[in-house]
Design a protein around this motif. Sequence first.
Motif, PDB file in Angstrom:
ATOM      1  N   LEU A  95       0.787  -1.099   0.029  1.00 23.17           N
ATOM      2  CA  LEU A  95      -0.018  -0.095  -0.076  1.00 23.17           C
ATOM      3  C   LEU A  95       0.712   1.338  -0.088  1.00 23.17           C
ATOM      4  O   LEU A  95       1.717   1.192   0.849  1.00 23.17           O
ATOM      5  N   ARG A  96       0.612   2.072  -0.895  1.00 18.94           N
ATOM      6  CA  ARG A  96       1.195   3.672  -0.896  1.00 18.94           C
ATOM      7  C   ARG A  96       0.402   4.609   0.228  1.00 18.94           C
ATOM      8  O   ARG A  96      -0.836   4.517   0.141  1.00 18.94           O
ATOM      9  N   ILE A 146      -0.455   9.941   4.700  1.00 19.55           N
ATOM     10  CA  ILE A 146       0.077   9.552   6.327  1.00 19.55           C
ATOM     11  C   ILE A 146      -0.328  10.946   7.047  1.00 19.55           C
ATOM     12  O   ILE A 146       0.057  12.098   6.810  1.00 19.55           O
ATOM     13  N   HIS A 147      -0.466  10.635   8.352  1.00 18.33           N
ATOM     14  CA  HIS A 147      -0.435  11.489   9.387  1.00 18.33           C
ATOM     15  C   HIS A 147      -0.153  10.915  10.708  1.00 18.33           C
ATOM     16  O   HIS A 147       0.066   9.592  10.943  1.00 18.33           O
ATOM     17  N   GLY A 163      -4.424  -5.838   7.375  1.00 18.44           N
ATOM     18  CA  GLY A 163      -3.823  -7.042   7.016  1.00 18.44           C
ATOM     19  C   GLY A 163      -2.825  -6.821   5.699  1.00 18.44           C
ATOM     20  O   GLY A 163      -2.400  -7.942   4.940  1.00 18.44           O
ATOM     21  N   ALA A 164      -2.246  -5.783   5.409  1.00 24.23           N
ATOM     22  CA  ALA A 164      -0.938  -5.622   4.742  1.00 24.23           C
ATOM     23  C   ALA A 164       0.075  -6.194   5.240  1.00 24.23           C
ATOM     24  O   ALA A 164       0.543  -6.266   6.223  1.00 24.23           O
ATOM     25  N   ASP A 165       0.816  -6.801   4.085  1.00 25.79           N
ATOM     26  CA  ASP A 165       2.310  -7.457   4.374  1.00 25.79           C
ATOM     27  C   ASP A 165       3.243  -6.357   4.359  1.00 25.79           C
ATOM     28  O   ASP A 165       4.219  -6.469   5.050  1.00 25.79           O
ATOM     29  N   VAL A 166       3.076  -5.300   3.395  1.00 22.08           N
ATOM     30  CA  VAL A 166       4.310  -4.368   3.203  1.00 22.08           C
ATOM     31  C   VAL A 166       3.561  -3.325   2.999  1.00 22.08           C
ATOM     32  O   VAL A 166       2.549  -2.926   2.398  1.00 22.08           O
ATOM     33  N   VAL A 167       4.096  -2.099   3.781  1.00 24.00           N
ATOM     34  CA  VAL A 167       3.603  -0.861   3.569  1.00 24.00           C
ATOM     35  C   VAL A 167       4.793   0.043   3.053  1.00 24.00           C
ATOM     36  O   VAL A 167       5.820   0.090   3.552  1.00 24.00           O
ATOM     37  N   VAL A 168       4.424   0.723   1.919  1.00 21.81           N
ATOM     38  CA  VAL A 168       5.541   1.416   1.464  1.00 21.81           C
ATOM     39  C   VAL A 168       5.102   3.103   1.522  1.00 21.81           C
ATOM     40  O   VAL A 168       4.225   3.689   1.184  1.00 21.81           O
ATOM     41  N   HIS A 169       6.121   3.492   1.841  1.00 15.18           N
ATOM     42  CA  HIS A 169       6.270   5.159   2.327  1.00 15.18           C
ATOM     43  C   HIS A 169       7.191   5.907   1.345  1.00 15.18           C
ATOM     44  O   HIS A 169       8.423   5.394   1.315  1.00 15.18           O
ATOM     45  N   SER A 170       6.849   6.811   0.847  1.00 14.27           N
ATOM     46  CA  SER A 170       7.751   7.954   0.106  1.00 14.27           C
ATOM     47  C   SER A 170       7.991   9.096   1.490  1.00 14.27           C
ATOM     48  O   SER A 170       7.321   9.958   1.622  1.00 14.27           O
ATOM     49  N   LEU A 198      14.161   9.647  -0.516  1.00 15.42           N
ATOM     50  CA  LEU A 198      14.046   8.399   0.368  1.00 15.42           C
ATOM     51  C   LEU A 198      12.731   7.764   0.410  1.00 15.42           C
ATOM     52  O   LEU A 198      11.802   8.438   0.396  1.00 15.42           O
ATOM     53  N   GLY A 199      12.856   6.358   0.494  1.00 17.36           N
ATOM     54  CA  GLY A 199      11.776   5.744   0.550  1.00 17.36           C
ATOM     55  C   GLY A 199      11.743   4.452   1.617  1.00 17.36           C
ATOM     56  O   GLY A 199      13.059   4.202   2.039  1.00 17.36           O
ATOM     57  N   ALA A 200      10.684   3.858   1.946  1.00 24.40           N
ATOM     58  CA  ALA A 200      10.830   2.784   2.988  1.00 24.40           C
ATOM     59  C   ALA A 200       9.798   2.023   2.813  1.00 24.40           C
ATOM     60  O   ALA A 200       8.689   2.133   2.295  1.00 24.40           O
TER      61      ALA A 200
END
Length: 235
Positions: A18-19, A24-25, A36-43, A56-58
């Motif tokens: 999920l992006r 985000i807050h 239930g997400a396995d991976v969360v992608v942050h910019s 940077l990303g994570a």
Amino acid sequence: PRHHPAPAGASRHACAPLRTARVIHPRRRPFAQQLGADVVVHSATKYISGHSDAVLGAACVGSASRHRDWLFPRLADVRSAWGAVPSPFDCWLALRGMRTLDVRMRRQCASAATLAVFLEGHPHVSAVHYPGLASHPGRSVARGQMADGLYGGMLSFEVAGGTAAEAHAVAAGLGIVHRATSLGGTESLIEHRASIEPEGQVVSPQGLLRLSVGLEDVEDLKEDLDNALNRAHDA
């Protein structure tokens, strides 16, 4: 990267990346644990760093993910083999930004909510897209995902008339809000989405403008938007 065999059933439901950068807050309910997400992608370039100066990303693997033991080493291998490692300076910029993340996001969310209500009632605006509005079709979903009534610092609106020329005129008439394709920084930014979408793949309405709300005084932003909308309409 070394091969890690996928766990049973992975082809059907292993990963739900999920992006989250645009919403985000500081008090958002965690995707991984509750949805239930396995991976969360942050910019992390955006709100986490918060000053439009880091690259940077994570990719975060949830501690509750049933596929954590397979996903985490695989992601680590990709990072190691491809060299996708952030610079120390970018990490420092992100750390600096996280120290003010809570107060920045609360201010930006509050200002975005105020501007959404203001624009929804403006005679030269035909539609406002913001999940905090009672009229938004995704309001109930947003209420379940976002805590403390904070619905993000991003919104979009469509100018009355719906043409690209009118939208560009509004963006060009702003003085405080800058025209730029980015989000999550301290400055308020606006862009005409249809102009930057690939040719033949334009999905945004021609009259739509996307607004990333910054830290400026919300009354100044309201006045800036009001003046630009009125001038564009009268031109």
